[in-house]
Design a protein around this motif. Structure first.
Motif, PDB file in Angstrom:
ATOM      1  N   ARG A  91      15.407  25.901 -22.383  1.00  0.00           N
ATOM      2  CA  ARG A  91      15.720  24.466 -22.304  1.00  0.00           C
ATOM      3  C   ARG A  91      14.546  23.630 -22.808  1.00  0.00           C
ATOM      4  O   ARG A  91      14.736  22.622 -23.497  1.00  0.00           O
ATOM      5  N   ILE A  92      13.323  24.062 -22.496  1.00  0.00           N
ATOM      6  CA  ILE A  92      12.135  23.314 -22.920  1.00  0.00           C
ATOM      7  C   ILE A  92      11.952  23.385 -24.435  1.00  0.00           C
ATOM      8  O   ILE A  92      11.667  22.378 -25.087  1.00  0.00           O
ATOM      9  N   THR A  93      12.128  24.565 -25.020  1.00  0.00           N
ATOM     10  CA  THR A  93      11.977  24.667 -26.478  1.00  0.00           C
ATOM     11  C   THR A  93      13.079  23.887 -27.193  1.00  0.00           C
ATOM     12  O   THR A  93      12.871  23.368 -28.290  1.00  0.00           O
ATOM     13  N   ALA A  94      14.251  23.796 -26.564  1.00  0.00           N
ATOM     14  CA  ALA A  94      15.345  23.025 -27.167  1.00  0.00           C
ATOM     15  C   ALA A  94      15.017  21.542 -27.244  1.00  0.00           C
ATOM     16  O   ALA A  94      15.603  20.804 -28.053  1.00  0.00           O
ATOM     17  N   LEU A  95      14.035  21.104 -26.433  1.00  0.00           N
ATOM     18  CA  LEU A  95      13.606  19.704 -26.447  1.00  0.00           C
ATOM     19  C   LEU A  95      12.597  19.428 -27.561  1.00  0.00           C
ATOM     20  O   LEU A  95      12.226  18.273 -27.776  1.00  0.00           O
ATOM     21  N   GLY A  96      12.153  20.486 -28.256  1.00  0.00           N
ATOM     22  CA  GLY A  96      11.210  20.302 -29.361  1.00  0.00           C
ATOM     23  C   GLY A  96       9.820  20.830 -29.099  1.00  0.00           C
ATOM     24  O   GLY A  96       8.901  20.582 -29.882  1.00  0.00           O
ATOM     25  N   VAL A  97       9.646  21.581 -28.016  1.00  0.00           N
ATOM     26  CA  VAL A  97       8.347  22.169 -27.681  1.00  0.00           C
ATOM     27  C   VAL A  97       8.226  23.532 -28.371  1.00  0.00           C
ATOM     28  O   VAL A  97       9.143  24.361 -28.286  1.00  0.00           O
ATOM     29  N   GLU A  98       7.115  23.759 -29.063  1.00  0.00           N
ATOM     30  CA  GLU A  98       6.948  25.003 -29.828  1.00  0.00           C
ATOM     31  C   GLU A  98       6.580  26.200 -28.957  1.00  0.00           C
ATOM     32  O   GLU A  98       6.977  27.331 -29.246  1.00  0.00           O
ATOM     33  N   LYS A  99       5.779  25.978 -27.903  1.00  0.00           N
ATOM     34  CA  LYS A  99       5.321  27.084 -27.061  1.00  0.00           C
ATOM     35  C   LYS A  99       5.505  26.724 -25.591  1.00  0.00           C
ATOM     36  O   LYS A  99       5.343  25.565 -25.207  1.00  0.00           O
ATOM     37  N   VAL A 100       5.798  27.748 -24.795  1.00  0.00           N
ATOM     38  CA  VAL A 100       5.950  27.572 -23.357  1.00  0.00           C
ATOM     39  C   VAL A 100       4.920  28.455 -22.656  1.00  0.00           C
ATOM     40  O   VAL A 100       4.839  29.659 -22.923  1.00  0.00           O
ATOM     41  N   ALA A 101       4.122  27.844 -21.775  1.00  0.00           N
ATOM     42  CA  ALA A 101       3.048  28.560 -21.095  1.00  0.00           C
ATOM     43  C   ALA A 101       3.432  28.881 -19.652  1.00  0.00           C
ATOM     44  O   ALA A 101       3.995  28.046 -18.950  1.00  0.00           O
ATOM     45  N   ILE A 102       3.139  30.110 -19.245  1.00  0.00           N
ATOM     46  CA  ILE A 102       3.316  30.503 -17.852  1.00  0.00           C
ATOM     47  C   ILE A 102       2.016  31.127 -17.356  1.00  0.00           C
ATOM     48  O   ILE A 102       1.217  31.629 -18.142  1.00  0.00           O
ATOM     49  N   SER A 103       1.827  31.098 -16.048  1.00  0.00           N
ATOM     50  CA  SER A 103       0.605  31.648 -15.461  1.00  0.00           C
ATOM     51  C   SER A 103       0.957  32.496 -14.256  1.00  0.00           C
ATOM     52  O   SER A 103       1.133  33.700 -14.361  1.00  0.00           O
TER      53      SER A 103
END
Length: 261
Positions: A91-103
């Motif tokens: 859902r986040i990348t569909a908003l136009g974000v290239e990378k998603v970070a998790i920790s």
């Protein structure tokens, strides 16, 4: 031509842009959207935005805020905070974000990395490891939840694990250096980078372009991220969003990139 990446890292707390020191004492520095617009004008290489409330308070990512950030951002954007599922990442990348970070989610459920890679592509999955030296030791351990929980795991072991699961990038954040602007731990950076087969980024402690140049001179192509360096100016840490010009990057950074790894 491939070059090292200079990456501003913005922290969001209670909807505002803040800067911490050693993960504590958050200081309000402005509006995140305004900061993004300034970094657009200054042609930053990439931008990392981390919501430091979301994971601690176990809340969903703020999709409305993410959409606003992505709409404004004209550079590659990496977003982290509160992401627990591959569906959220999609859902986040569909908003136009290239990378998603998790920790913390990557430590609690390593399989999530593979699930995210299957949904959005390995190149879009970033694992952030917050590390700190053990007391009276040279060895580092991985911490989570804004430096409040010690996993007691070696960063080298975790790096191997997350790469095996399909992480496309590893970020190492040095807790004891974060926000101090007193320089970055070069020996530790070299050790962690040697363990990485994927793109590698470090942050924590940069106080000048020379500090970033020192990291590049030792390690070649990598990402070097900073917070305080790009939001403060001068010994009294006056708030001023700033970023080096192309000429400054050529002089201080690119010209020192001798190691190609």
């Amino acid at each position: 031509m491939l070059r090292p990446r200079l990456i501003p890292c913005l922290l969001i707390q209670d909807g505002g842009l803040v800067k911490t020191t050693k993960f504590k004492d958050a200081k309000y520095v402005g509006d995140p959207i305004n900061a993004v617009r300034i970094f657009n004008e200054k042609e930053a290489d990439e931008l990392v935005v981390l919501d430091i409330d979301a994971t601690v308070h176990r809340v969903e990512p703020n999709y409305e805020r993410i959409a606003h950030l992505a709409a404004e951002c004209r550079m590659p954007l990496c977003y982290g905070g509160g992401i627990k599922t591959a569906e959220q990442a999609k859902r986040i990348t569909a908003l136009g974000v290239e990378k998603v970070a998790i920790s913390s989610a990557a430590l609690e459920n390593p399989q999530l990395i593979a699930e995210m890679a299957a949904e959005i592509g390995s190149q879009s999955v970033v694992v952030v490891l917050d590390v700190k030296k053990k007391l009276l030791s040279k060895h580092y351990e991985v911490w989570t939840h804004n430096g409040k929980h010690n996993t007691k795991r070696s960063p080298l072991d975790v790096i191997a694990e997350v790469q095996a699961q399909g992480a496309g990038e590893v970020v190492i954040n040095f807790i004891e250096h974060e926000g101090t602007m007193k320089g970055m731990p070069l020996d530790a950076i070299k050790m962690f980078k040697a363990a990485c087969r994927v793109p590698f980024t470090v942050m924590g402690g940069a106080g000048s372009l020379d500090d970033l140049g020192d990291v590049v001179a030792e390690n070649g192509l990598l990402g070097v991220a900073a917070g305080s360096l790009f939001v403060f100016k001068g010994p009294y840490r006056a708030v001023l969003i700033n970023y080096p010009t192309q000429a400054q990057k050529r002089e201080k950074i690119y010209g020192r990139c001798h190691v190609q790894k």
